[in-house]
Each structure stands twice: as C-alpha cells, then as structure tokens.
Design a protein around this motif. Sequence first.
Motif, PDB file in Angstrom:
ATOM      1  N   SER A  71       0.866  -1.184   0.000  1.00 18.06           N
ATOM      2  CA  SER A  71       0.000   0.000   0.000  1.00 18.06           C
ATOM      3  C   SER A  71       0.902   1.232   0.000  1.00 18.06           C
ATOM      4  CB  SER A  71      -0.929   0.010   1.214  1.00 18.06           C
ATOM      5  OG  SER A  71      -0.195   0.000   2.417  1.00 18.06           O
ATOM      6  N   SER A  72       0.628   2.167  -0.912  1.00 15.74           N
ATOM      7  CA  SER A  72       1.520   3.314  -1.089  1.00 15.74           C
ATOM      8  C   SER A  72       0.886   4.616  -0.631  1.00 15.74           C
ATOM      9  CB  SER A  72       1.912   3.429  -2.572  1.00 15.74           C
ATOM     10  OG  SER A  72       2.679   4.600  -2.779  1.00 15.74           O
ATOM     11  N   PHE A  73       1.677   5.385   0.125  1.00 22.02           N
ATOM     12  CA  PHE A  73       1.274   6.732   0.544  1.00 22.02           C
ATOM     13  C   PHE A  73       2.268   7.755  -0.012  1.00 22.02           C
ATOM     14  CE2 PHE A  73      -0.734   3.813   3.368  1.00 22.02           C
ATOM     15  CZ  PHE A  73      -1.995   4.365   3.588  1.00 22.02           C
ATOM     16  N   LEU A  74       2.941   7.344  -1.079  1.00 20.84           N
ATOM     17  CA  LEU A  74       3.920   8.204  -1.746  1.00 20.84           C
ATOM     18  C   LEU A  74       3.261   8.897  -2.925  1.00 20.84           C
ATOM     19  CD1 LEU A  74       6.890   9.126  -2.039  1.00 20.84           C
ATOM     20  CD2 LEU A  74       7.276   7.089  -3.430  1.00 20.84           C
ATOM     21  N   GLY A  75       3.366  10.214  -2.960  1.00 20.37           N
ATOM     22  CA  GLY A  75       2.813  10.994  -4.067  1.00 20.37           C
ATOM     23  C   GLY A  75       3.886  11.882  -4.662  1.00 20.37           C
ATOM     24  N   ALA A  76       3.834  13.164  -4.338  1.00 21.49           N
ATOM     25  CA  ALA A  76       4.863  14.121  -4.758  1.00 21.49           C
ATOM     26  C   ALA A  76       5.054  14.142  -6.273  1.00 21.49           C
ATOM     27  CB  ALA A  76       6.195  13.835  -4.054  1.00 21.49           C
ATOM     28  N   GLY A  77       3.956  14.016  -7.019  1.00 25.86           N
ATOM     29  CA  GLY A  77       4.034  14.134  -8.469  1.00 25.86           C
ATOM     30  C   GLY A  77       3.774  12.864  -9.232  1.00 25.86           C
ATOM     31  N   VAL A  78       3.893  11.716  -8.559  1.00 29.82           N
ATOM     32  CA  VAL A  78       3.589  10.427  -9.189  1.00 29.82           C
ATOM     33  C   VAL A  78       2.654   9.672  -8.241  1.00 29.82           C
ATOM     34  CG1 VAL A  78       4.510   8.305 -10.177  1.00 29.82           C
ATOM     35  CG2 VAL A  78       5.879  10.391 -10.248  1.00 29.82           C
ATOM     36  N   TYR A  79       1.452   9.313  -8.738  1.00 30.18           N
ATOM     37  CA  TYR A  79       0.414   8.845  -7.827  1.00 30.18           C
ATOM     38  C   TYR A  79      -0.112   7.457  -8.196  1.00 30.18           C
ATOM     39  CZ  TYR A  79       0.614  13.757  -6.607  1.00 30.18           C
ATOM     40  OH  TYR A  79       1.064  14.984  -6.232  1.00 30.18           O
ATOM     41  N   ASP A  80      -0.588   6.755  -7.184  1.00 26.17           N
ATOM     42  CA  ASP A  80      -1.176   5.429  -7.355  1.00 26.17           C
ATOM     43  C   ASP A  80      -2.688   5.583  -7.420  1.00 26.17           C
ATOM     44  OD1 ASP A  80      -1.582   2.704  -7.443  1.00 26.17           O
ATOM     45  OD2 ASP A  80      -1.399   2.428  -5.277  1.00 26.17           O
ATOM     46  N   HIS A  81      -3.219   5.641  -8.642  1.00 28.74           N
ATOM     47  CA  HIS A  81      -4.662   5.813  -8.844  1.00 28.74           C
ATOM     48  C   HIS A  81      -5.263   4.603  -9.538  1.00 28.74           C
ATOM     49  CE1 HIS A  81      -5.144   9.947  -7.504  1.00 28.74           C
ATOM     50  NE2 HIS A  81      -4.113  10.323  -8.234  1.00 28.74           N
ATOM     51  N   PHE A  82      -6.562   4.507  -9.471  1.00 25.92           N
ATOM     52  CA  PHE A  82      -7.297   3.456 -10.173  1.00 25.92           C
ATOM     53  C   PHE A  82      -7.152   3.645 -11.682  1.00 25.92           C
ATOM     54  CE2 PHE A  82     -11.390   2.565 -12.367  1.00 25.92           C
ATOM     55  CZ  PHE A  82     -11.305   1.179 -12.356  1.00 25.92           C
ATOM     56  N   ILE A  83      -6.800   2.555 -12.366  1.00 26.44           N
ATOM     57  CA  ILE A  83      -6.698   2.567 -13.829  1.00 26.44           C
ATOM     58  C   ILE A  83      -7.668   1.534 -14.383  1.00 26.44           C
ATOM     59  CG2 ILE A  83      -5.189   2.190 -15.822  1.00 26.44           C
ATOM     60  CD1 ILE A  83      -2.819   3.016 -14.109  1.00 26.44           C
ATOM     61  N   PRO A  84      -8.708   1.966 -15.087  1.00 22.31           N
ATOM     62  CA  PRO A  84      -9.664   1.007 -15.657  1.00 22.31           C
ATOM     63  C   PRO A  84      -8.949  -0.001 -16.557  1.00 22.31           C
ATOM     64  CG  PRO A  84     -10.487   3.267 -15.864  1.00 22.31           C
ATOM     65  CD  PRO A  84      -9.061   3.360 -15.409  1.00 22.31           C
TER      66      PRO A  84
END
Length: 449
Positions: A71-84
């Motif tokens: 599980s990732s809580f790293l963002g800062a410009g690159v994000y873990d989002h839902f991809i259909p």
Amino acid sequence: MEFRYLPMTDDDKKSMLDTIGVQSTNELFSDIPKEIRFQGDLQLKKPANEADLKKELTNMANKNANLKEYSSFLGAGVYDHFIPSVVDHVISRSEFYTAYTPYQPEISQGELQAIFEFQTMISELTGMPVANSSMYDGGTSLAEAVNLSAAQTKRKKILVSKAIHPESRAVIESYAKGPNLDIVEIDHLNGQTDLEQLEKEIDDNTASVVLQYPNFFGQIEALDKVNALVKNQKKTMFIVSSNPLALGYLTPPGDFGADIVVGDSQVFGIPAQFGGPHCGYFATTEKLMRKVPGRLVGQTKDEDGVRGFVLTLQAREQHIRRDKATSNICSNQALNALASSVAMTSIGKHGLKKMAALNMQKARYAKKKLEEANLPVVFEGVFFNEIVVNLSKSVSEINERLLEKGIIGGYDLEHYYPELKGHMLVAVTEIRSKEEIDAFVKELGDIHG
C-alpha cells in the motif's frame, strides 16, 4: 538469407571488418590516445543462456516493492490511482501502440480523434478554450509556458512560487538559461505562496507569475487573490500548474483568470512505472493559440461533408522557419495521452468528480487519524489529497521500517526543503482503503513512538 534481430556471430563481425578494411574492432578507436583508453576487460558477469538469465532477472525484480502488493502513501508528483482495465486493452492495439506522428490524416483518423478527445477533455477540466495534443510531462509543459510568457511580453522576470514541485522548478531554471530569464522564487508561508512577498516582487518587468494548484504540499492556493495582483500589472501573465484530477472537483484555473494552465495527466490511466514516462498537457487562451508549443489536432469536414481530424497549427521548428518556431518539441506523448483519454472517458464526467471527492475525503480521514495518534499535521489550509506530517525524526529511516511492514511511506521533504527536516508528505488516493490508512497510521505511530 538475412537474419534480423539475432546476435552477431564471429563470421558476421569478420565480414564487416573485412568490408571496411580493418583487422579488429580496436582499430576503430585508434584515433583515441592509448593513455585515456580503457585497457583490460570490463568487470562483467559471464554470458548466460536465456533460461538462466530469466531466472536471474526475475529474482532481481522480486526484490522491488510493487504497488500490487504494497500500500503506497507516496505521491509528490507520481500517484497510485485506479486505472480502468480497458486502458491497457486499447493502448495495446497495434494501430495505436506502434503509431508514429499522424501526418497523413487519411490513414490516421483513429489516432487523430483520440488526441482530439484528449484536448477536449483537458480544455473542459482546465476551463481554457484551447489545449494542445500533449507534451512530455508536467515539468516541461510548465517550463514551456514560462518561456512563452517571456516571448509574448518581451520581459525577463519570472516569479515562481517555492510551493511548486521542486523538480519542475529545476526544469524551469534549465529552460530559462537560453533566453536569459531572471527567475525569482517566492517563499511559501504555512504551505502556501507568500502573497505579501509576491506583491512586493511583481512589477512592470514581470513576464509571468507561476503557481501550482493544488501545490506541492497539497494545499489549495488562493488563485483569485493572485490573479488580482497579476491583473494590476499590464501584460503580466498568470501561469498555473494543476493536477487535472483535482480539477474534477475544484474550480478550474481558467475561471480565476489564468492565461496558461499546464500539468501532468499521469493521474489518468498512466501507472507510476518508476517515475515515467508521463504525459504533459498545455491549455491556454485563444489569444495565445498560435504560440502553443507542440501541435494541435483540429476537427474539420472532408469534401463529402464527413467529420474528420487533422494536425493543425504546428508551430515547431520542423514545420516553420527555426527563428519563428515557438518550441523545439519534436514528439508528443500520444500513447500516454491516449491512455489518459481512455481513462477519463471510462471514468466519465460524474465518475471523475466522485473520484476527486474520494481523494479529498480519504485524505481528511487520514489527517484525522494521524492527529488522534499525536502525529501533528502541519499547514492547516484547505488541501486536496496530500498532507504534511511532522515526525521530528529521519523520514528515510521511518520509510525503511514501514517498507518492512509492506507499506510505502510518504516523501521526505528535507530533500528540497531543509527547513522541513523530519516532515513527510503523505498522499492518500481513492484506492487506499480504510484498513490500509488505519494500518499506516498505526505503524507510523509505533515507529515514531
């Protein structure tokens, strides 16, 4: 018979050397003085057969932390989002996957329409009438916007907020060296751009004011107040770098008077994939349409009155005189733009708003749980999906321990903001579950003490 894509044999090598009239490969480097040439053998492993090589590479790959298992809580410009799932199916089709720049519209209608739809959706999200057919990433889009503002206003001074992504600021600095622009950074105050300093710095030599919305700390800048300062100066332009997912919920920068809105569409359909490639977007006013870097796809009709699509307004150096070009961008991110188009279309207008709202809601739940665990969240302004936690300890060491628990921690702000030593930038997206957020807070609390 010709064998392509096979390893070169010793006979192949000898044939080529005989053809050019030399005895060995080393003779090809005879112009380089011996004293600066590497002597000896490189310290490489012995060649392996395909089966052994696959095993070795698989073992190496398995050492990586991946977003399917962690599980990732790293963002800062690159994000873990839902991809259909439909995204990969569409972009893997050979007519898209292998397509080059669609110069010939008669055989490129699918590619051109997909790019046109990308432009249309970006235009709607940003509140701007014109958007181009993608760029490399958000950082280069922003730097191109800065250079455009200087060329348009014939001014050299650029006011850049320190609350903009540090890597994007570095790209601006690089781009600014050619035209000798004067980059003046405006400090952040409690996580937002210091408007008092901005007001003091802005003058009739200022080409543009550059902000990020939401900014690097996740805070939502007061664009209306900034625009009021900008519009007091004739010709000065207002540039906003924006997360397009956030614009599914927030008021678009175009409604606040922005002249150029840029950003990165990685949040739509593009996985983290080790930080790239991404897809930049560039949206602006009709007045600046002919100054836009890259190219645009336009909608038209053929001689039978059937709707069609063509490349238009290609203002780069490949198409017009070099000194008249607006940019040297020679390629766009068409495949990634297609991925974003498919993702946005699949999610839909209402789904996108719901997705943005989920980011906000889950980030606020995380903030509440962190504060309950006596982990202070700094910067009390309105935010989107990122918050800053003051841990008062080494963030890198904390992240190493989180990784042992199957959690990818947040970004260590000390890298670019020495004054924020011990502060972690935490991203909470729509795919983080309540259980994952609770586990993150618990582990962080236990490590922090």
